[in-house]
Design a protein around this motif. Structure first.
Motif, PDB file in Angstrom:
ATOM      1  N   ALA A 281       0.812  -1.219   0.000  1.00  0.00           N
ATOM      2  CA  ALA A 281       0.000   0.000   0.000  1.00  0.00           C
ATOM      3  C   ALA A 281       0.845   1.268   0.000  1.00  0.00           C
ATOM      4  CB  ALA A 281      -0.934   0.000   1.198  1.00  0.00           C
ATOM      5  N   GLY A 282       2.150   1.118   0.024  1.00  0.00           N
ATOM      6  CA  GLY A 282       3.023   2.276  -0.013  1.00  0.00           C
ATOM      7  C   GLY A 282       3.314   2.891   1.336  1.00  0.00           C
ATOM      8  N   ARG A 283       2.948   2.217   2.401  1.00  0.00           N
ATOM      9  CA  ARG A 283       3.207   2.743   3.742  1.00  0.00           C
ATOM     10  C   ARG A 283       4.642   2.423   4.148  1.00  0.00           C
ATOM     11  NH1 ARG A 283      -1.221  -0.115   7.215  1.00  0.00           N
ATOM     12  NH2 ARG A 283      -0.070   0.938   8.888  1.00  0.00           N
ATOM     13  N   SER A 284       5.275   3.400   4.755  1.00  0.00           N
ATOM     14  CA  SER A 284       6.640   3.186   5.240  1.00  0.00           C
ATOM     15  C   SER A 284       6.585   2.466   6.580  1.00  0.00           C
ATOM     16  CB  SER A 284       7.372   4.515   5.383  1.00  0.00           C
ATOM     17  OG  SER A 284       6.691   5.349   6.316  1.00  0.00           O
ATOM     18  N   LEU A 285       7.533   1.576   6.776  1.00  0.00           N
ATOM     19  CA  LEU A 285       7.590   0.829   8.025  1.00  0.00           C
ATOM     20  C   LEU A 285       8.503   1.537   9.012  1.00  0.00           C
ATOM     21  CD1 LEU A 285       7.892  -2.888   6.849  1.00  0.00           C
ATOM     22  CD2 LEU A 285       5.842  -1.604   7.458  1.00  0.00           C
ATOM     23  N   SER A 286       7.942   1.877  10.153  1.00  0.00           N
ATOM     24  CA  SER A 286       8.744   2.410  11.246  1.00  0.00           C
ATOM     25  C   SER A 286       9.054   1.249  12.184  1.00  0.00           C
ATOM     26  CB  SER A 286       7.996   3.518  11.985  1.00  0.00           C
ATOM     27  OG  SER A 286       8.746   3.965  13.088  1.00  0.00           O
ATOM     28  N   ILE A 287      10.203   0.656  11.984  1.00  0.00           N
ATOM     29  CA  ILE A 287      10.535  -0.548  12.743  1.00  0.00           C
ATOM     30  C   ILE A 287      10.551  -0.301  14.249  1.00  0.00           C
ATOM     31  CG2 ILE A 287      12.326  -2.294  13.125  1.00  0.00           C
ATOM     32  CD1 ILE A 287      12.936  -2.221  10.187  1.00  0.00           C
ATOM     33  N   PRO A 288      11.103   0.819  14.747  1.00  0.00           N
ATOM     34  CA  PRO A 288      11.024   1.052  16.196  1.00  0.00           C
ATOM     35  C   PRO A 288       9.588   1.093  16.709  1.00  0.00           C
ATOM     36  CG  PRO A 288      12.662   2.486  15.225  1.00  0.00           C
ATOM     37  CD  PRO A 288      11.942   1.838  14.087  1.00  0.00           C
ATOM     38  N   ARG A 289       8.674   1.702  15.929  1.00  0.00           N
ATOM     39  CA  ARG A 289       7.278   1.742  16.360  1.00  0.00           C
ATOM     40  C   ARG A 289       6.662   0.347  16.379  1.00  0.00           C
ATOM     41  NH1 ARG A 289       6.655   6.507  12.890  1.00  0.00           N
ATOM     42  NH2 ARG A 289       6.585   8.377  14.193  1.00  0.00           N
ATOM     43  N   ILE A 290       7.040  -0.483  15.414  1.00  0.00           N
ATOM     44  CA  ILE A 290       6.538  -1.869  15.389  1.00  0.00           C
ATOM     45  C   ILE A 290       6.995  -2.613  16.636  1.00  0.00           C
ATOM     46  CG2 ILE A 290       6.671  -4.063  14.162  1.00  0.00           C
ATOM     47  CD1 ILE A 290       6.905  -2.504  11.572  1.00  0.00           C
ATOM     48  N   TYR A 291       8.273  -2.456  16.981  1.00  0.00           N
ATOM     49  CA  TYR A 291       8.787  -3.107  18.185  1.00  0.00           C
ATOM     50  C   TYR A 291       8.087  -2.584  19.436  1.00  0.00           C
ATOM     51  CZ  TYR A 291      12.665  -4.826  15.292  1.00  0.00           C
ATOM     52  OH  TYR A 291      13.424  -5.444  14.333  1.00  0.00           O
ATOM     53  N   LEU A 292       7.890  -1.281  19.511  1.00  0.00           N
ATOM     54  CA  LEU A 292       7.255  -0.686  20.688  1.00  0.00           C
ATOM     55  C   LEU A 292       5.814  -1.168  20.826  1.00  0.00           C
ATOM     56  CD1 LEU A 292       7.323   1.269  23.070  1.00  0.00           C
ATOM     57  CD2 LEU A 292       6.673   3.105  21.480  1.00  0.00           C
ATOM     58  N   ALA A 293       5.089  -1.204  19.706  1.00  0.00           N
ATOM     59  CA  ALA A 293       3.704  -1.674  19.759  1.00  0.00           C
ATOM     60  C   ALA A 293       3.643  -3.123  20.231  1.00  0.00           C
ATOM     61  CB  ALA A 293       3.050  -1.526  18.390  1.00  0.00           C
ATOM     62  N   ARG A 294       4.544  -3.927  19.761  1.00  0.00           N
ATOM     63  CA  ARG A 294       4.595  -5.336  20.183  1.00  0.00           C
ATOM     64  C   ARG A 294       4.859  -5.440  21.681  1.00  0.00           C
ATOM     65  NH1 ARG A 294       4.530 -11.068  18.971  1.00  0.00           N
ATOM     66  NH2 ARG A 294       6.039 -12.024  20.354  1.00  0.00           N
ATOM     67  N   ILE A 640      -4.364   4.560  21.358  1.00  0.00           N
ATOM     68  CA  ILE A 640      -4.733   5.979  21.412  1.00  0.00           C
ATOM     69  C   ILE A 640      -3.498   6.864  21.493  1.00  0.00           C
ATOM     70  CG2 ILE A 640      -5.916   7.727  22.797  1.00  0.00           C
ATOM     71  CD1 ILE A 640      -7.928   5.578  23.597  1.00  0.00           C
ATOM     72  N   LEU A 641      -2.522   6.444  22.278  1.00  0.00           N
ATOM     73  CA  LEU A 641      -1.371   7.301  22.538  1.00  0.00           C
ATOM     74  C   LEU A 641      -0.298   7.196  21.469  1.00  0.00           C
ATOM     75  CD1 LEU A 641      -1.029   6.706  26.396  1.00  0.00           C
ATOM     76  CD2 LEU A 641      -2.142   8.611  25.215  1.00  0.00           C
ATOM     77  N   LEU A 642      -0.179   6.034  20.808  1.00  0.00           N
ATOM     78  CA  LEU A 642       0.822   5.914  19.754  1.00  0.00           C
ATOM     79  C   LEU A 642       0.394   6.699  18.522  1.00  0.00           C
ATOM     80  CD1 LEU A 642       1.903   2.173  19.869  1.00  0.00           C
ATOM     81  CD2 LEU A 642       3.258   4.151  20.506  1.00  0.00           C
ATOM     82  N   PRO A 643       1.335   7.179  17.714  1.00  0.00           N
ATOM     83  CA  PRO A 643       0.984   7.911  16.490  1.00  0.00           C
ATOM     84  C   PRO A 643       0.121   7.075  15.568  1.00  0.00           C
ATOM     85  CG  PRO A 643       3.321   8.145  16.986  1.00  0.00           C
ATOM     86  CD  PRO A 643       2.781   7.134  17.943  1.00  0.00           C
ATOM     87  N   LYS A 644      -0.740   7.743  14.806  1.00  0.00           N
ATOM     88  CA  LYS A 644      -1.700   7.068  13.951  1.00  0.00           C
ATOM     89  C   LYS A 644      -1.046   6.282  12.829  1.00  0.00           C
ATOM     90  CE  LYS A 644      -5.318   8.439  16.124  1.00  0.00           C
ATOM     91  NZ  LYS A 644      -6.158   7.479  16.845  1.00  0.00           N
ATOM     92  N   ASN A 645       0.143   6.682  12.403  1.00  0.00           N
ATOM     93  CA  ASN A 645       0.787   5.960  11.307  1.00  0.00           C
ATOM     94  C   ASN A 645       1.582   4.752  11.782  1.00  0.00           C
ATOM     95  OD1 ASN A 645       2.814   7.292  12.615  1.00  0.00           O
ATOM     96  ND2 ASN A 645       3.791   8.120  10.769  1.00  0.00           N
ATOM     97  N   ASN A 646       1.392   4.393  13.035  1.00  0.00           N
ATOM     98  CA  ASN A 646       2.091   3.225  13.566  1.00  0.00           C
ATOM     99  C   ASN A 646       1.607   1.956  12.892  1.00  0.00           C
ATOM    100  OD1 ASN A 646       3.462   1.523  15.629  1.00  0.00           O
ATOM    101  ND2 ASN A 646       1.353   1.014  16.133  1.00  0.00           N
ATOM    102  N   SER A 647       2.564   1.056  12.569  1.00  0.00           N
ATOM    103  CA  SER A 647       2.225  -0.262  12.035  1.00  0.00           C
ATOM    104  C   SER A 647       1.826  -1.152  13.191  1.00  0.00           C
ATOM    105  CB  SER A 647       3.425  -0.873  11.302  1.00  0.00           C
ATOM    106  OG  SER A 647       3.683  -0.179  10.122  1.00  0.00           O
TER     107      SER A 647
END
Length: 651
Positions: A281-294, A640-647
């Motif tokens: 879909a053309g979305r960039s992956l923010s790997i730190p955000r992925i790790y944090l969400a996990r 809610i608190l993480l940025p909306k573009n978080n994976s």
């Protein structure tokens, strides 16, 4: 060695013991000889006559035999007596048994006063109470404050942590999203049931149990030598012919640990599917955000359960095994909690684990961290994807095979009587069962399935014009054959449905064969060559996982039939959402039972099923509380608190 764990009770200020062996009842002698994991070594006679010597062989003749020279026995004595008093008295009573010694450790004894002095950690409970009050207040506000009808209404924080909102999310129907695979809820639930039953079986065999002879491969000599001893006291021996290692069903169940690889397949499939869709879909992956969400997704509920093991569990009950089982768990969690929260407990302090099954979370997290990097390579081209996935799968097979061959390990965990119920003492368990690099095969199989579905999506429904086994150079690729299979399974016009019909029995046979090999290994563990061990160690998990991936594939392509209907049954969806919390709390539920045992357990299939059902019911009730108060509220706060573009990470 005659080791007795004493449970003291304050009943008298005087310490009195029986003066001779005749005051010990016949039932007690049967209890010593037959109902414990480690039968007593008798060198001498029951009557004390030197002419009636009945000595058993203390050294096991084979790997699958129990020791005959050690018994663990719990007794209740007056609280005024010490461990040394008990030892001196037993030395006198057992003086006629030549070569028999008694060991009583003070640390293994407990009194009612000891349990009253267990630290209650008031600060911990005050924090729990304060948090529950906050949750209750938010729930009341959610009930009485009307939610606006605005489409873009932002959910307030207090509504996110409400029990009412959590219940709605738990019982909400599954949305028909592109990434949804309808069979996953059922696969999670049924796999979890098997895992809980397996852990219950391990718990039953880790303590005292009736019919200890059942776990031996050959016990004929021991039984014959004890027959005459028991006839003197009018006792009968229940001689069963079925033994766990000689029973095909029992051996298959004992070797059923590959079932946990289902979770690895699902986890690799879900994460890889999500990342590939995001990249497409053309979305960039923010790997730190992925790790944090996990981390925020898994850790809160995990940390609460660790805290319960460290501060609350020990004060909930007592028993002869309580210090050894639950006390050790408390000490492990108080000392090694940080390895769990860093998800490295499958490498550090593996001999002192906090929450034994938590190794899975560490392995899954470590594999999770590598997946985004792999996904970035998969979208480059099909050729690159084929090389990457093929290489990873080959390495995941080679590593456990090489470790097994070089170190001379067993092909799988062979729970011989010396390590039965104590896996952390098994070198095979430590070297090839815990490390993530030995468990990567099933995870990669899930990634392969995800990439296949991703790459085949949107193909025109045209039938393949060539055969499935193609020998032209440009067509001999794994991806091309998978594409043909996709067209064959997905479109009703295909005339090659026989492959689907052959696939079901073939995959089921492979999965059964992988687990049934345990029967062969248990029977002939001494004659297994290193090459055989290495081959099985490297291949059995990926082969089992291919069967799981096949079920997911046919259900996704609409060919699951009644299997998909069962696995996608709507009531299984809420249970699937509770599966993570059930996985976390079921060790505590089981430990409360087997840690407080005051009588040997009966090793039987009926007992195993009955206790496993109880474990599931109680664990589900505890998991519901954990889900509504910890997991779901804090996960919603993270969204809610993480940025909306978080994976969004998926587990």
């Amino acid at each position: 060695m005659f080791h007795r764990t004493c449970l003291m009770s304050k009943t008298s200020s005087n310490c009195r013991y029986p003066r001779d062996m005749n005051s010990l009842s016949p039932s007690l002698l049967q209890h010593i000889a037959f109902t414990h994991t480690f039968p007593l070594r008798i060198s001498g006679s029951v009557s004390g006559s030197a002419s009636q010597d009945r000595e058993m062989n203390p050294v096991p003749a084979g790997r699958m035999e129990l020791r005959k020279d050690t018994v663990h026995w719990a007794v209740c004595i007056p609280a005024a007596c010490t461990a040394q008093d008990l030892k001196r008295t037993l030395d006198v009573l057992l003086n006629d048994y030549r070569g028999l010694t008694v060991t009583v450790e003070e640390d293994s004894c407990q009194t009612a006063e000891d349990m009253d002095q267990v630290p209650r950690y008031p600060l911990f409970w005050m924090m729990v109470l304060a948090y529950l009050l906050v949750i209750s207040l938010c729930t009341v506000m959610d009930i009485y404050i009307t939610q606006p009808e605005e489409k873009n209404y932002a959910m307030p924080l207090w509504r996110a942590v409400s029990l009412r909102s959590g219940w709605r999310r738990l019982t909400a129907p599954t949305l028909n999203m592109p990434e949804h695979v309808s069979c996953l809820p059922g696969m999670r639930v049924f796999t979890l049931c098997l895992v809980v039953a397996g852990h219950r079986g391990e718990a039953m065999t880790s303590g005292p149990f009736i019919h200890g002879a059942e776990v031996e491969q050959e016990l004929q000599v021991l039984m014959e030598k004890l027959m005459s001893v028991n006839r003197e006291y009018g006792l009968e021996i229940n001689r069963r012919k079925t033994k766990a290692y000689q029973d095909v069903v029992g051996a298959t169940m004992m070797n059923g640990h590959p079932v946990v690889d289902t979770f690895f397949v699902i986890s690799g499939f879900l994460l890889c599917s999500h990342l590939l869709r995001a990249l497409k879909a053309g979305r960039s992956l923010s790997i730190p955000r992925i790790y944090l969400a996990r981390y925020l997704r898994l850790t809160p509920a995990y940390a609460v359960v660790i805290a319960m093991h460290a501060f609350a569990l020990y004060g909930l009950s007592s028993g002869p095994l309580w210090k050894d089982k639950v006390g050790r768990e408390r000490d492990n969690c108080q000392n090694n909690w940080w390895t769990n929260l860093l998800y490295i407990n499958n490498y550090i302090h593996t001999d002192r684990p906090c929450i034994d099954p938590s190794w899975y979370l560490a392995c899954d997290t470590q594999l999770f961290m590598l997946t985004p990097l792999v996904a970035l390579l998969l979208v480059k081209s099909r050729r690159v994807a084929a090389w990457v996935l093929g290489s990873l799968l080959a390495v995941s097979v080679a590593i456990p095979a090489l470790i097994t061959y070089i170190q001379g390990l067993d092909p799988t965990i062979i729970p011989d009587p010396e390590t039965l119920g104590h896996s952390m003492e098994d070198p095979t368990y430590l070297a090839t069962y815990l490390p993530a690099y030995c468990r990567a095969g099933p995870y990669i199989v899930g990634m392969v399935l995800a990439y296949w579905l991703y790459s085949m999506k949107g193909n025109k429904p045209t039938l393949p014009k060539r055969k499935f086994l193609i020998f032209s150079r440009e067509d001999i690729t794994v991806l091309q054959m998978l594409e043909d299979l996709n067209k064959c399974f997905h479109y009703t016009g295909c005339n090659n449905k026989h492959i689907l019909y052959l696939g079901w029995p073939l995959m089921l046979f492979v999965q059964f064969a992988v687990t049934a090999c345990g029967y062969f290994f248990y029977q002939y563990s001494g004659s297994i060559t290193p090459l055989m061990s290495a081959t099985y160690a490297g291949l059995h998990r990926p082969l089992f996982s291919v069967g799981i991936a096949f079920i997911m594939m046919v259900c996704t392509t609409g060919n699951g039939g009644f299997v998909n209907k069962i696995l996608s049954y709507p009531p299984l969806v809420p249970l699937s959402r509770l599966s993570y919390c059930i996985f976390l709390v079921h060790p505590m539920v089981q430990m409360l039972h087997f840690g407080g045992l005051r009588a040997p357990a009966d090793i039987a299939y009926v007992s195993l099923v009955w206790l496993s059902i109880g474990d599931l019911v109680l664990s589900t009730a505890c998991a519901l509380i954990l889900y509504l108060t910890i997991e779901q509220p804090l996960e919603e706060l993270g969204r809610i608190l993480l940025p909306k573009n978080n994976s969004k990470s998926e587990h």
